[in-house]
Enzyme design. Structure first.
Site, PDB file in Angstrom:
ATOM      1  N   GLY A 191      -0.878   7.739   0.395  1.00 36.77           N
ATOM      2  CA  GLY A 191      -1.292   7.753   1.785  1.00 36.77           C
ATOM      3  C   GLY A 191      -0.177   7.484   2.777  1.00 36.77           C
ATOM      4  O   GLY A 191       0.976   7.878   2.591  1.00 36.77           O
ATOM      5  N   ILE A 192      -0.527   6.788   3.864  1.00 41.32           N
ATOM      6  CA  ILE A 192       0.420   6.491   4.930  1.00 41.32           C
ATOM      7  C   ILE A 192       1.579   5.647   4.416  1.00 41.32           C
ATOM      8  O   ILE A 192       2.725   5.847   4.828  1.00 41.32           O
ATOM      9  CB  ILE A 192      -0.295   5.768   6.090  1.00 41.32           C
ATOM     10  CG1 ILE A 192      -1.310   6.692   6.745  1.00 41.32           C
ATOM     11  CG2 ILE A 192       0.717   5.292   7.137  1.00 41.32           C
ATOM     12  CD1 ILE A 192      -2.160   6.014   7.797  1.00 41.32           C
ATOM     13  N   GLY A 193       1.293   4.719   3.503  1.00 42.59           N
ATOM     14  CA  GLY A 193       2.355   3.859   2.986  1.00 42.59           C
ATOM     15  C   GLY A 193       3.443   4.639   2.275  1.00 42.59           C
ATOM     16  O   GLY A 193       4.634   4.398   2.484  1.00 42.59           O
ATOM     17  N   TYR A 213     -14.481  -4.076   8.941  1.00 39.75           N
ATOM     18  CA  TYR A 213     -13.173  -3.439   9.044  1.00 39.75           C
ATOM     19  C   TYR A 213     -12.567  -3.679  10.424  1.00 39.75           C
ATOM     20  O   TYR A 213     -11.393  -4.049  10.555  1.00 39.75           O
ATOM     21  CB  TYR A 213     -13.331  -1.937   8.777  1.00 39.75           C
ATOM     22  CG  TYR A 213     -12.043  -1.155   8.814  1.00 39.75           C
ATOM     23  CD1 TYR A 213     -11.177  -1.146   7.729  1.00 39.75           C
ATOM     24  CD2 TYR A 213     -11.695  -0.418   9.946  1.00 39.75           C
ATOM     25  CE1 TYR A 213      -9.993  -0.410   7.763  1.00 39.75           C
ATOM     26  CE2 TYR A 213     -10.512   0.318   9.986  1.00 39.75           C
ATOM     27  CZ  TYR A 213      -9.671   0.305   8.891  1.00 39.75           C
ATOM     28  OH  TYR A 213      -8.491   1.025   8.933  1.00 39.75           O
ATOM     29  N   SER A 271      -5.677  -0.773  13.515  1.00 37.96           N
ATOM     30  CA  SER A 271      -6.524   0.382  13.825  1.00 37.96           C
ATOM     31  C   SER A 271      -7.105   0.214  15.220  1.00 37.96           C
ATOM     32  O   SER A 271      -7.382  -0.905  15.668  1.00 37.96           O
ATOM     33  CB  SER A 271      -7.667   0.489  12.817  1.00 37.96           C
ATOM     34  OG  SER A 271      -8.645   1.420  13.254  1.00 37.96           O
ATOM     35  N   GLY A 318       0.819  -1.211   0.000  1.00 38.82           N
ATOM     36  CA  GLY A 318       0.000   0.000   0.000  1.00 38.82           C
ATOM     37  C   GLY A 318       0.847   1.252   0.000  1.00 38.82           C
ATOM     38  O   GLY A 318       0.493   2.253   0.625  1.00 38.82           O
ATOM     39  N   ALA A 319       1.962   1.221  -0.732  1.00 35.93           N
ATOM     40  CA  ALA A 319       2.933   2.316  -0.680  1.00 35.93           C
ATOM     41  C   ALA A 319       2.839   3.273  -1.854  1.00 35.93           C
ATOM     42  O   ALA A 319       3.709   4.119  -2.027  1.00 35.93           O
ATOM     43  CB  ALA A 319       4.349   1.743  -0.600  1.00 35.93           C
TER      44      ALA A 319
END
Length: 295
Positions: free
Chosen positions: A14-16, A184, A133, A10-11
């Site tokens: 966003g955060i990744g 989730y 989370s 997930g890079a």
């Protein structure tokens, strides 16, 4: 981090991507995973990393990703399972599983298991980092309306409820009565249970989970209500760079080189749901997961 090989899922945004930027700034050798080819190539070029394209909703593509990583015949020191999704309505993965559980949990479970032999062979400090989370605290408890309310309260800094989460194994395969935030939360609880069980099984590779905080880029993805309130909520949310800080901390902090089976938030250890410490539940989840992914 100089010279340490880090694979981040997930890079491509966003955060990744923010995590990759900071680890790259510290000298890490970056391997970045994303689904969208255009975004992935742009992100890899920005951080000076090698791109690996994979759709983590497909176990076949997860296996192909692992094969591609292993084919490079290089060490692997850090694996950051960062990729995640949230769907307001039921979606199925390429293999017929509920997609949130498939992407957020089954994919990192399989990828980690396939890459562990290489990590064990690598020299020095080796770490698996699971981006979870704090919504895991409410797994097994969220109705549709409760989910939206709890998410809003968390964003504005109000702790909503206790830590009495439960892992509802029957709901994993239940497609009727789907609730997006419940699915989730369940997937994120599964991540931490896996992290702790992996820590118990592995002696040379550490495994820790974390909550990155409520991040501005996640508003519309995680809550329709927050989408409507975005202009008001945004000042209360972290930037992606701020959201990546705990991921970077768990991946790079020297004092954590021997720390395993913990949960972090805001760059310090935090207390997860009580069920996270239940070894029988974690063992059952591991066995179910191995069956689902064909290990």
């Amino acid at each position: 981090m100089k010279g340490r090989v880090c694979l981040i899922t997930g890079a491509s945004g966003g955060i990744g991507l923010a995590t990759a930027r900071e680890l790259g700034r510290r000298g890490a050798v970056l391997r970045v995973v994303g689904r969208d080819a255009g975004k992935l190539e742009k992100a890899a070029a920005e951080v000076g990393g090698v791109p690996f394209r994979a759709d983590l909703s497909s176990l076949e593509q997860v296996r192909a990703l692992a094969d591609e990583v292993l084919a490079r015949d290089e060490p692997l020191h850090v694996l950051i399972n960062n990729a995640g999704v949230w769907h307001p309505n039921l979606q199925l993965s390429a293999d017929g599983f509920e997609d949130t559980f498939a992407v957020n949990y089954l994919a990192p479970f399989l990828l980690t298991c396939l890459l562990l032999p290489r990590m064990r062979q690598s020299e020095g400090d080796r770490r698996v980092v699971h981006v979870s989370s704090r919504l895991h605290l409410h797994a097994g408890q969220l109705t549709r309306s409760q989910g939206a309310l709890v998410n809003v309260l968390h964003v504005i800094g109000i702790e909503a409820g206790g830590r009495s989460a439960r892992m509802d194994f029957c709901a994993i395969d239940l497609h009727e009565g789907y609730r997006g935030l419940e699915a989730y939360a369940r997937s994120k609880l599964a991540q931490i249970l896996f992290s702790n069980e992996l820590a118990r099984r592995e002696k040379d590779v550490t495994s820790n989970a974390l909550h990155p905080g409520s991040v501005a880029s996640d508003v519309q993805r995680d809550s329709a209500l927050l989408s409507l309130l975005a202009p008001l909520a945004r000042p209360l949310l972290k930037t992606t760079e701020q959201g990546a800080q705990t991921s970077v901390y768990v991946a790079a902090e020297p004092s954590l080189s021997k720390v395993s089976g913990r949960y972090f938030a805001n760059r310090r250890e935090a207390e997860p749901a009580a069920i996270v410490h239940d070894r029988d539940v974690a063992r059952r989840l591991w066995e179910l997961s191995a069956e689902r992914v064909g290990l």
